[in-house]
Design an enzyme around this catalytic site. Structure first.
Site, PDB file in Angstrom:
ATOM      1  N   SER A 161       0.831  -1.202   0.000  1.00  0.00           N
ATOM      2  CA  SER A 161       0.000   0.000   0.000  1.00  0.00           C
ATOM      3  C   SER A 161       0.865   1.252   0.000  1.00  0.00           C
ATOM      4  O   SER A 161       1.606   1.507  -0.937  1.00  0.00           O
ATOM      5  CB  SER A 161      -0.969  -0.036   1.172  1.00  0.00           C
ATOM      6  OG  SER A 161      -1.913   1.003   1.084  1.00  0.00           O
ATOM      7  N   HIS A 162       0.817   2.045   1.074  1.00  0.00           N
ATOM      8  CA  HIS A 162       1.540   3.311   1.147  1.00  0.00           C
ATOM      9  C   HIS A 162       2.766   3.222   2.046  1.00  0.00           C
ATOM     10  O   HIS A 162       3.321   4.249   2.429  1.00  0.00           O
ATOM     11  CB  HIS A 162       0.604   4.410   1.651  1.00  0.00           C
ATOM     12  CG  HIS A 162      -0.005   4.096   2.977  1.00  0.00           C
ATOM     13  ND1 HIS A 162      -1.035   3.197   3.127  1.00  0.00           N
ATOM     14  CD2 HIS A 162       0.287   4.541   4.221  1.00  0.00           C
ATOM     15  CE1 HIS A 162      -1.354   3.110   4.410  1.00  0.00           C
ATOM     16  NE2 HIS A 162      -0.571   3.912   5.088  1.00  0.00           N
ATOM     17  N   ASP A 316      -3.005   6.739  -3.407  1.00  0.00           N
ATOM     18  CA  ASP A 316      -1.757   6.190  -2.899  1.00  0.00           C
ATOM     19  C   ASP A 316      -1.245   5.164  -3.909  1.00  0.00           C
ATOM     20  O   ASP A 316      -1.899   4.901  -4.930  1.00  0.00           O
ATOM     21  CB  ASP A 316      -1.944   5.624  -1.493  1.00  0.00           C
ATOM     22  CG  ASP A 316      -2.805   4.371  -1.460  1.00  0.00           C
ATOM     23  OD1 ASP A 316      -3.616   4.180  -2.388  1.00  0.00           O
ATOM     24  OD2 ASP A 316      -2.693   3.593  -0.494  1.00  0.00           O
ATOM     25  N   ASP A 318      -1.073   1.900  -4.362  1.00  0.00           N
ATOM     26  CA  ASP A 318      -1.886   0.780  -4.849  1.00  0.00           C
ATOM     27  C   ASP A 318      -3.323   1.212  -5.124  1.00  0.00           C
ATOM     28  O   ASP A 318      -4.183   0.377  -5.407  1.00  0.00           O
ATOM     29  CB  ASP A 318      -1.844  -0.401  -3.877  1.00  0.00           C
ATOM     30  CG  ASP A 318      -2.548  -0.118  -2.557  1.00  0.00           C
ATOM     31  OD1 ASP A 318      -2.478   1.026  -2.088  1.00  0.00           O
ATOM     32  OD2 ASP A 318      -3.154  -1.045  -1.991  1.00  0.00           O
ATOM     33  N   ARG A 321      -6.493   4.213  -1.570  1.00  0.00           N
ATOM     34  CA  ARG A 321      -6.774   5.404  -0.782  1.00  0.00           C
ATOM     35  C   ARG A 321      -6.905   6.627  -1.700  1.00  0.00           C
ATOM     36  O   ARG A 321      -6.433   6.615  -2.838  1.00  0.00           O
ATOM     37  CB  ARG A 321      -5.678   5.643   0.260  1.00  0.00           C
ATOM     38  CG  ARG A 321      -5.740   4.695   1.443  1.00  0.00           C
ATOM     39  CD  ARG A 321      -4.546   4.907   2.355  1.00  0.00           C
ATOM     40  NE  ARG A 321      -4.688   4.200   3.624  1.00  0.00           N
ATOM     41  CZ  ARG A 321      -4.410   2.929   3.821  1.00  0.00           C
ATOM     42  NH1 ARG A 321      -3.977   2.191   2.803  1.00  0.00           N
ATOM     43  NH2 ARG A 321      -4.564   2.368   4.999  1.00  0.00           N
ATOM     44  N   GLU A 418     -13.031   5.579   6.607  1.00  0.00           N
ATOM     45  CA  GLU A 418     -12.129   5.693   7.749  1.00  0.00           C
ATOM     46  C   GLU A 418     -11.264   6.931   7.563  1.00  0.00           C
ATOM     47  O   GLU A 418     -10.894   7.270   6.427  1.00  0.00           O
ATOM     48  CB  GLU A 418     -11.259   4.445   7.877  1.00  0.00           C
ATOM     49  CG  GLU A 418     -10.424   4.416   9.144  1.00  0.00           C
ATOM     50  CD  GLU A 418     -10.023   3.003   9.522  1.00  0.00           C
ATOM     51  OE1 GLU A 418     -10.626   2.457  10.465  1.00  0.00           O
ATOM     52  OE2 GLU A 418      -9.125   2.458   8.874  1.00  0.00           O
ATOM     53  N   GLU A 419     -10.922   7.591   8.655  1.00  0.00           N
ATOM     54  CA  GLU A 419     -10.250   8.881   8.558  1.00  0.00           C
ATOM     55  C   GLU A 419      -8.899   8.819   7.849  1.00  0.00           C
ATOM     56  O   GLU A 419      -8.416   9.833   7.351  1.00  0.00           O
ATOM     57  CB  GLU A 419     -10.078   9.499   9.953  1.00  0.00           C
ATOM     58  CG  GLU A 419      -9.383   8.634  10.983  1.00  0.00           C
ATOM     59  CD  GLU A 419      -7.877   8.669  10.872  1.00  0.00           C
ATOM     60  OE1 GLU A 419      -7.333   9.715  10.509  1.00  0.00           O
ATOM     61  OE2 GLU A 419      -7.245   7.634  11.146  1.00  0.00           O
ATOM     62  N   ALA A 420      -8.293   7.650   7.772  1.00  0.00           N
ATOM     63  CA  ALA A 420      -7.002   7.495   7.100  1.00  0.00           C
ATOM     64  C   ALA A 420      -7.201   7.409   5.592  1.00  0.00           C
ATOM     65  O   ALA A 420      -6.676   6.516   4.925  1.00  0.00           O
ATOM     66  CB  ALA A 420      -6.275   6.270   7.622  1.00  0.00           C
TER      67      ALA A 420
END
Length: 607
Positions: A161-162, A316, A318, A321, A418-420
């Site tokens: 991911s990130h 991001d 992948d 996000r 979700e906040e992320a």
């Protein structure tokens, strides 16, 4: 010195571990890495690499790519695949099907091949999303989408991911297209432990190349459920900037935005050229996460140089996000840009979905969700507007599975977040999806702009109606993991059954401890969310003693993947400045009363 002599020169408690590594590992690079550590006599590093297995959990595997049982490498991916395949074979003996995809990170193709080969050895039908050529890459949401589209028993995406460039990961989706939840994680981990020795059986399964077909189905799903109509372009010049952050997003974003929204690169939008194509070294960013400070600097420069651009969107690496920055005209300068928080973007999506729902023929009652560390603003919105809201534990494994349950109960559940900077649109996948988020946001932005409103106008109007919610999130570095439990135990010991105050400024009106399984406002004091004695997590709702209408909600938790104690604070008052100040004040009081870094050893990032 021979290999045997090298091993025998080591302390006795390392000899068997090194011998097993060299016996099992078939990749010359990682075999030599361990041998070099042996020759150097680096006993400490050998213990770090070989004493324990890399942990398999609800997020699968994720870690640094190095040799050793406690790292990401071809052998640990092989062992994880063997254990997972054996577990799935027991669960679904009549449906031996798996989806495998990978992104562009270093070793992702190798780890993907190891995974495919392992499942083929156990007779699985493998739907391979990268097989047609060596440069084929996919974004993470295509894996859970393909699990649902094919009826597969399991899906695996090779990605970190990130995370930083030296990391990689092994992400697992269950047959319902959601990330795995307990007890599957522990049962799979046990299966891995019982299947550590690499298989040598022939491949009896079959492989199906499916990227082209599944990509078309994915685009069709977005087109049939998330498209309201063509965007209002307003000008014949670029009006937004897109960056895939050196990841895999551009290929799929370009296809979908052109096919479904009639948007063309260069004419309607600009792509940050320096970040346009996959690059596993992420050369222009220190940390490949759009949330991180400085990650959008190049995109903002594009915006500053183009007066017609008033929006920046980002994925991001992948592409699961999504982040947003907008030109801030209130700053009285053409160069001022404001990056929205994950909670602000989440509210904008919820607001857009609520507006869509009100004007739709849908009969089912509406439900929306977010995680417990995210803003309570859509909860307040739900209370006023009259739709169903729930929060879940952190992670899309919980959001996705709960959304499915609500749908089975008869709810229409189009969105969760979700906040992320993770956003889920259930009609496509029950997991976060940065590409779906980008397509929905472009439509919402275009619609609001056509009516003369900016996203900042929407947020300001919403604050007047639902309250001014402002966050102050951060974390402490935990130099010794034992400190986390010590801090939480000290908080619990302040007063029984829970602390009633935070210093002299706050009265605690609700207390939830998901470690010990206690919630103050339920009839039996059993929490509404699942407890986990192996992790530390407390949530409090408080009022300000001097101004009882001002409220604060915060969650503190120990990170499951990093040496951090995370803090999520949100304040609600009658004005934005007051909310900002109250959230920061809460951080300071928590530091002084509960965290006490000068005594506990907790460190802030700048220390």
């Amino acid at each position: 010195m021979s290999e045997t002599e090298v091993i025998e020169s080591l302390p006795s408690d390392l000899q068997g571990k090194v011998r097993n590594w060299l016996k099992y590992d078939k990749v010359e690079e990682t075999r030599n890495e361990i041998l070099q550590l042996c020759l150097k006599g680096d006993i400490t590093e050998l213990h770090k690499r070989l004493d324990t297995m890399i942990a398999f959990g609800t997020a699968g595997l994720r870690g640094r790519m190095e040799a050793g049982f406690n790292r990401m490498n071809a052998l640990t991916v092989k062992q994880a695949s063997q254990g997972l395949a054996k577990y799935i074979k027991k669960q679904f003996p009549e449906n031996l099907t798996v989806v495998v995809g990978h992104d562009h990170r270093h070793n992702s193709r190798l780890f993907g091949k190891v995974t495919v080969d392992t499942f083929l050895q156990l007779g699985f039908k493998v739907f391979h999303l990268n097989h047609e050529n060596e440069k084929s890459l996919v974004h993470t949401p295509l894996v859970p989408f393909t699990v649902n589209a094919t009826g597969a028993s399991v899906g695996i995406m090779i990605t970190a991911s990130h995370n930083p460039k030296m990391d990689n990961g092994y992400k697992v989706y269950y047959t319902n297209g959601c990330q795995i939840i307990p007890p599957h994680d522990k049962l799979i981990a046990e299966s891995i432990i019982h299947n550590l020795e690499p298989f040598s059986s022939p491949q009896t399964g079959t492989i199906i190349d499916c990227k082209e077909k599944m990509t078309k189905k994915y685009i069709d799903a977005i087109g049939s459920t998330l498209i309201d109509g063509a965007v209002n372009k307003k000008t014949n010049e670029p009006w937004f900037v897109y960056t895939p952050m050196h990841g895999v997003g551009f290929e799929i974003f370009e296809s979908i935005s052109k096919q479904l929204l009639s948007l063309e690169e260069g004419k309607d939008y600009l792509v940050v050229e320096e970040q346009k194509y996959p690059d596993a070294d992420f050369p222009t960013v220190s940390f490949p996460n759009p949330e991180e400070k400085g990650a959008l600097d190049l995109a903002v420069e594009y915006g500053r140089k183009n007066d017609t651009v008033d929006l920046i969107i980002a994925n991001d690496p992948d592409a699961d996000r999504f982040s947003v920055a907008v030109r801030d005209n209130d700053q009285n300068t053409t160069t001022a840009w404001r990056q929205l928080t994950g909670n602000e973007i989440g509210f904008l999506f919820a607001y857009y979905e609520w507006e869509r729902y009100k004007h739709s023929p849908i009969d089912e009652p509406l439900a929306m969700l977010n995680s417990t560390v995210s803003s309570q603003m859509i909860k307040r919105m739900a209370e006023i507007e009259g739709f169903h809201y729930e929060d879940t534990l952190t992670g899309f494994k919980w959001l996705g599975n709960r959304a499915l349950e609500l749908e089975q109960e008869g709810y229409y559940t189009p969105f969760a977040y979700e906040e992320a900077i993770g956003y889920m649109f259930s009609s496509v996948v029950h997991d976060k999806d940065g590409i779906s988020a980008a397509i929905v946001f472009l439509q919402a932005y275009s619609k609001w702009r056509a009516s003369g409103q900016t996203v900042l106008d929407i947020l300001a109007t919403a604050s007047l109606k639902y309250g001014h919610f402002k966050e102050f999130n951060g974390y402490y570095i935990v130099p010794d993991l034992a400190i986390t439990k010590q801090v939480f135990d000290a908080i619990r010991s302040i007063e029984s059954p829970y602390p009633k105050k935070l210093g002299s400024s706050f009265e605690i009106i609700k207390f939830r401890d998901l470690t010990n399984g206690y919630q103050s406002d339920t009839p039996d004091h059993i929490p509404e969310l699942a407890s986990d004695p192996s992790s530390q997590m407390i949530t409090c709702e408080m009022l300000l003693v001097e101004q009882p209408t001002s409220r604060v909600r915060f969650t503190i938790r120990g990170s499951g993947t990093e040496p951090k104690l995370k803090v999520y604070i949100e304040a609600r008052t009658n004005t934005e400045p007051n909310s900002i100040a109250l959230a920061k004040f809460t951080w300071d009081v928590l530091r002084q009363e509960w965290f006490k870094p000068e005594l506990t050893g907790l460190l802030t990032p700048f220390q």
